[in-house]
Scaffold this motif. Sequence first.
Motif, PDB file in Angstrom:
ATOM      1  N   GLU A  80     -40.618-126.803  78.429  1.00 16.38           N
ATOM      2  CA  GLU A  80     -41.826-127.560  78.109  1.00 16.38           C
ATOM      3  C   GLU A  80     -43.077-126.720  78.369  1.00 16.38           C
ATOM      4  N   VAL A  81     -43.086-125.992  79.470  1.00 11.92           N
ATOM      5  CA  VAL A  81     -44.234-125.131  79.777  1.00 11.92           C
ATOM      6  C   VAL A  81     -44.300-123.986  78.771  1.00 11.92           C
ATOM      7  N   ARG A  82     -43.155-123.425  78.419  1.00 12.07           N
ATOM      8  CA  ARG A  82     -43.123-122.293  77.495  1.00 12.07           C
ATOM      9  C   ARG A  82     -43.545-122.697  76.089  1.00 12.07           C
ATOM     10  N   ASN A  84     -45.286-125.587  75.141  1.00 14.36           N
ATOM     11  CA  ASN A  84     -46.485-126.419  75.031  1.00 14.36           C
ATOM     12  C   ASN A  84     -47.628-125.769  75.817  1.00 14.36           C
ATOM     13  N   PRO A  85     -48.487-125.022  75.143  1.00 12.42           N
ATOM     14  CA  PRO A  85     -49.575-124.328  75.855  1.00 12.42           C
ATOM     15  C   PRO A  85     -50.520-125.281  76.587  1.00 12.42           C
ATOM     16  N   LEU A  86     -50.704-126.483  76.072  1.00  9.52           N
ATOM     17  CA  LEU A  86     -51.589-127.430  76.751  1.00  9.52           C
ATOM     18  C   LEU A  86     -51.020-127.894  78.085  1.00  9.52           C
ATOM     19  N   LYS A  87     -49.695-127.988  78.167  1.00 11.00           N
ATOM     20  CA  LYS A  87     -49.060-128.363  79.429  1.00 11.00           C
ATOM     21  C   LYS A  87     -49.293-127.264  80.466  1.00 11.00           C
ATOM     22  N   LYS A  88     -49.235-126.028  80.021  1.00  9.75           N
ATOM     23  CA  LYS A  88     -49.484-124.895  80.909  1.00  9.75           C
ATOM     24  C   LYS A  88     -50.919-124.927  81.432  1.00  9.75           C
TER      25      LYS A  88
END
Length: 114
Positions: A80-82, A84-88
């Motif tokens: 999910e982090v990899r 979805n840049p917004l989640k990062k």
Amino acid sequence: MMADAALKPVLSRWRAAAPLIASALFALLIAVCTAPASAKIRCKGIFQVNKTGLVSTQICRDRQIARVARSYGWRVSDAEVRNNPLKKVEICQAMGGDTRLQGACGAYGPQNLW
């Protein structure tokens, strides 16, 4: 003429076994070409472990961000982090003060907001 007659039974046996041999060779090829389990990427913090030493890679930085977020109770996966840049960005801005995220968050940390 006599030699041709002697070879007929041998050739017929090979022709009968050809599909079996071909499928066995195909299975062997598939087994050899698939990646072994040891090819999995190993990370030590934000660094990927390889035979020449430690190298900072994006996948290891993303894994570190997800690992730190999970330690704070966030339900987030590495993928999910990899993906979805917004989640990062959200994670880095929320807990970018954590020293474990110092190299992983880069410009997304709270110190770069203003």
